[in-house]
Design a protein around this motif. Sequence first.
Motif, mmCIF file in Angstrom:
data_model
loop_
_atom_site.group_PDB
_atom_site.id
_atom_site.type_symbol
_atom_site.label_atom_id
_atom_site.label_comp_id
_atom_site.label_asym_id
_atom_site.label_seq_id
_atom_site.Cartn_x
_atom_site.Cartn_y
_atom_site.Cartn_z
ATOM 1 N N LEU A 15 0.846 -1.202 0.000
ATOM 2 C CA LEU A 15 0.000 0.000 0.000
ATOM 3 C C LEU A 15 0.879 1.249 0.000
ATOM 4 O O LEU A 15 0.726 2.154 0.831
ATOM 5 C CB LEU A 15 -0.925 -0.021 1.222
ATOM 6 N N ASN A 16 1.824 1.283 -0.898
ATOM 7 C CA ASN A 16 2.707 2.451 -1.044
ATOM 8 C C ASN A 16 3.306 2.388 -2.453
ATOM 9 O O ASN A 16 3.117 1.391 -3.155
ATOM 10 C CB ASN A 16 3.773 2.445 0.066
ATOM 11 N N ALA A 42 1.364 0.919 11.376
ATOM 12 C CA ALA A 42 0.506 1.149 10.206
ATOM 13 C C ALA A 42 0.957 0.207 9.088
ATOM 14 O O ALA A 42 1.331 0.632 8.000
ATOM 15 C CB ALA A 42 0.514 2.607 9.774
ATOM 16 N N GLY A 91 -5.014 -1.667 16.127
ATOM 17 C CA GLY A 91 -4.836 -0.613 17.118
ATOM 18 C C GLY A 91 -4.409 0.673 16.453
ATOM 19 O O GLY A 91 -4.050 0.698 15.269
ATOM 20 N N GLY A 109 4.608 5.294 4.995
ATOM 21 C CA GLY A 109 3.440 5.939 4.410
ATOM 22 C C GLY A 109 2.362 6.308 5.399
ATOM 23 O O GLY A 109 1.182 6.318 5.033
ATOM 24 N N TRP A 112 1.415 10.520 9.692
ATOM 25 C CA TRP A 112 0.386 11.277 10.409
ATOM 26 C C TRP A 112 0.099 10.625 11.762
ATOM 27 O O TRP A 112 -0.476 11.270 12.629
ATOM 28 C CB TRP A 112 -0.888 11.387 9.574
#
Length: 246
Positions: A15-16, A42, A91, A109, A112
Amino acid sequence: MLRHHEIAEADHRILNPFTEEKLRLLGEVSRIGPGTRILDLACGKGEMLCRWAADFGSAGHGVDLSEVFLAAARERAVELDVAGRVTFERGDAGRYRAAERFDVVACLGATWIGGGLTGTIGLMRPALADGGLLLIGEPYWIDDPPEAASEALGFAPGDFASLAGTLDRFEAAGLELVEMVLADPDSWDRYVASQWWTIHEWLRANPGDPDAPAMREFAAASRRSYLAYNRRYLGWGVFVLRAAAA
Ligand SMILES: C[S@@+](CC[C@H](N)C(=O)[O-])C[C@H]1O[C@@H](n2cnc3c(N)ncnc32)[C@H](O)[C@@H]1O
């Protein structure tokens, strides 16, 4: 937004903006080997933990918010026969407190989770063993972007810096950049343009879904901002970092 990504990235494993080859190269340059313990904050679908466990013999733990991505991660671990060495939990990675120290702490990625690069470095460090590596996947500006670029891409203007400015941010946090692997326009295309196909097919199969209007907008905004700004101005890479010598 998470739901939009779960739909748009349903066919992705990574997912990047990295390809499988770049992910493998990152493992090689980071000297991942048998027994290397990795914490992945993440972690998405866990492809890095699973693939590296299969290819290099490492072990690790992944944390992510998405049950959809975590289910795919657990399936992948079984598929690659590494379920005994990688574990996943749901989590908020921004609140995760590791009970042990890891040789590698990664966040690809998703800076945040700590409110930006510096905050995320702060929350990764307590989980890192002495001499260990931080792997941080982060965008950077290839060239000074026009004012409209940040807004179109959904960033605040100062969120990211040039490559040299990103180095300044690492050094200010007391880290030494010891290696890196960067995405390129073709690998970015595989990450972003392939989502357009997935969304297109999903909309054909689910025209009446309550998420359909939002997915149409998501695809339209992604296409436009990617072609207008992302592809020309925005880079992405994984930076391999170690605490700077005192
Ligand atoms: C761009 S994807 C990167 C996934 C993975 N690191 C990779 O490179 O394949 C961002 C990930 O962050 C996850 N995420 C977003 N906010 C999070 C949070 N506060 N805690 C844990 N995961 C989060 C999303 O579910 C998604 O899997």
